[in-house]
Write an enzyme that holds these catalytic residues in place. Structure first.
Site, PDB file in Angstrom:
ATOM      1  CG  ASP A 116      -2.014  -0.983   1.635  1.00 16.87           C
ATOM      2  OD1 ASP A 116      -2.506  -0.972  -0.124  1.00 16.87           O
ATOM      3  OD2 ASP A 116      -2.561  -1.332   2.510  1.00 16.87           O
ATOM      4  CG  ASP A 134      -6.389  -1.866  -1.415  1.00 17.49           C
ATOM      5  OD1 ASP A 134      -6.506  -3.187  -1.385  1.00 17.49           O
ATOM      6  OD2 ASP A 134      -4.891  -1.391  -1.083  1.00 17.49           O
TER       7      ASP A 134
END
Length: 167
Positions: A116, A134
């Site tokens: 991330d 995501d």
């Protein structure tokens, strides 16, 4: 129709993996920690061992592989749904979810965590750190929910005639 969904899934997967390669291998974000881009956005490396928003932390090998297999099962269910889907909005939504899921599964298999790095914030308020996969999953789920909520009910005659054919 499903072919378009699978092509969109492939595009999401490719863009997700290219962005993660760039973050890891080109700009070496893990070593740098973070890079300020705008007043409200920065690149911040997080090796996420959980699922969305860091929930369900898989902090052991068993947890990692269980989470990987559960996620793979969900991705398989989405792919099977996509194969049968005829509505173009649902096809696109399922393609987004599938491509994002596969991108995060690949991370978990390769690294043991999901990469991330997109971090939005405002002043002292920090929002979650996430990635393109995501974002695709979130957009796909929002599209599916919006279609479900906004779908017009079928006229009674159409439902009855379909039920008669199935009998």
């Amino acid at each position: 129709m499903a072919k378009r969904g699978f092509l969109l899934a492939a595009l999401v997967l490719i863009l997700d993996q290219i962005s993660k390669y760039w973050v890891l291998e080109i700009i070496h974000l893990p070593e740098r920690g973070g890079i300020d881009v705008w007043l409200f956005f920065r690149l911040t490396f997080v090796g996420n061992i959980g699922v969305s928003m860091g929930m369900l932390q898989a902090d052991s090998d068993l947890g990692r592989w269980l989470l990987t297999f559960i996620t793979a099962g969900i991705a398989l269910a989405v792919a099977l749904w996509l194969r049968r889907e005829k509505n173009p909005v649902d096809v696109a939504a399922l393609g987004l979810v599938l491509g994002g899921a596969i991108g995060n599964i690949l991370d978990r298999v390769r690294f043991g965590y999901v990469v991330d790095f997109l971090h939005f914030f405002w002043g002292q308020t920090s929002f979650w750190v996430f990635n393109l996969a995501d974002a695709a999953i979130t957009l796909g789920v929002i599209l599916l929910l919006a279609r479900a909520v906004l779908a017009k009910p079928e006229p009674e005659a159409a439902v009855n005639s379909r039920d008669a054919k199935d009998a």
